[in-house]
Design a protein around this motif. Structure first.
Motif, short mmCIF file in Angstrom:
data_model
loop_
_atom_site.label_atom_id
_atom_site.label_comp_id
_atom_site.label_asym_id
_atom_site.label_seq_id
_atom_site.Cartn_x
_atom_site.Cartn_y
_atom_site.Cartn_z
N ARG A 103 -35.92 16.55 31.94
CA ARG A 103 -36.91 17.22 32.46
C ARG A 103 -38.11 16.12 32.24
O ARG A 103 -38.92 16.57 34.08
N GLU B 143 -37.17 14.82 36.66
CA GLU B 143 -37.29 16.22 37.19
C GLU B 143 -38.10 16.50 37.82
O GLU B 143 -38.08 16.60 38.89
N ASP B 144 -39.65 16.85 36.72
CA ASP B 144 -40.46 17.31 37.14
C ASP B 144 -41.32 16.36 37.14
O ASP B 144 -41.77 15.99 35.65
N ASP C 83 -44.75 16.95 36.78
CA ASP C 83 -46.07 18.01 36.21
C ASP C 83 -44.93 17.70 33.86
O ASP C 83 -46.38 18.43 33.17
N CYS C 84 -43.73 17.11 34.37
CA CYS C 84 -43.64 17.27 32.73
C CYS C 84 -44.20 16.63 32.21
O CYS C 84 -43.72 16.13 30.68
N PRO D 183 -47.29 21.52 29.92
CA PRO D 183 -45.69 21.37 30.27
C PRO D 183 -44.46 20.90 29.30
O PRO D 183 -43.85 21.35 29.52
N GLN E 181 -45.91 9.15 35.93
CA GLN E 181 -44.59 9.94 35.53
C GLN E 181 -43.92 8.05 34.62
O GLN E 181 -43.09 8.20 33.83
#
Length: 236
Positions: free
Chosen positions: A75, A78-79, A81-82, A87, A212
């Protein structure tokens, strides 16, 4: 799955059988003979892999934790914000709630887990390792301006944990709240965590890609450590 590299086919069947019986009967009612029968192997085969019944289940929990970590990492990749605490906490909540054993572990379900959640046990060393990784992640957030700076890492960890726990323990809506889906509760959890640890100044989202990359590295290291623990959990 990658853990097959350290768990042979019989070991995987044994852990699958232990997990299935755990859901069906609860830990206290299960014997090694039950596990062997469910796995379609002899009792001696179980002992070739693990010395005791608790050892079997601790390995099953390690595998469960490893699968959760991998799903969360996916996750995060992929994102972007995660990688932020709200999140991420919401994503973990949804992952845990769809997995009965993970849910039992997070809520300390003694009916299912019995003595396996004894807080005096030395087994949860992997929990300490995971906590250290999460501490490094919080430091990354603070260094990049995404969380408040007036609290220590330990205080931030406690605040996030305390903000999250009720969402796991109150699994059924109250009589006054009957329409909250899991995604809706996850969204509320994300908001609660974000509000609790928001920085005084609005963070610069241009730093997110760098955050990230660093966060993925930290959590990948945690996954690698969990994989190593699983690999060493069997009788050598």
């Amino acid at each position: 799955m990658a853990e097959l590299a350290v768990l042979d086919e019989r070991a995987v069947r044994i852990l699958d059988a232990a997990a299935e019986l755990l859901l069906r009967w609860g830990y206290r009612k299960i014997t090694v003979e039950d596990i062997a029968r469910e796995a379609g192997v002899g009792k001696g085969t179980v002992y070739l892999h693990w010395k005791t019944k608790p050892d079997v289940f601790y390995s099953a929990f390690m595998r469960e934790g490893l699968e959760l970590a991998r799903a969360l990492l996916a996750r995060m990749r992929e994102d972007v914000d995660c990688v932020l605490p709200g999140p991420m906490t919401a994503a973990m909540f949804l992952l845990v709630m769809e997995r009965p054993i993970s849910r039992a572990m997070f809520t300390g379900n003694t009916d299912m887990l019995g003595d396996l959640i004894d807080p005096t046990s030395s087994r949860p060393a992997q929990i300490a390792s995971a906590s250290a990784s999460y501490g490094r992640y919080l430091e990354l957030l603070r260094d990049n301006g995404f969380i408040r700076t007036d609290l220590t890492t330990e205080e931030l960890f406690y605040l996030i944990d305390a903000s999250s726990l009720g969402f796991y323990f109150i699994q059924d809506p109250s009589p006054l709240v009957t329409n909250l889906s899991l995604p809706a509760r996850a969204k509320m959890l994300a908001d609660a965590v974000d509000r609790a640890i928001a920085p005084a100044r609005k963070p610069d989202r241009r730093r997110l890609p760098r955050l990230q990359g660093a966060a993925l590295e930290v959590f990948q290291q945690m996954e690698d450590q969990m994989f190593e623990v699983l690999a060493k959990s069997q009788v050598s």
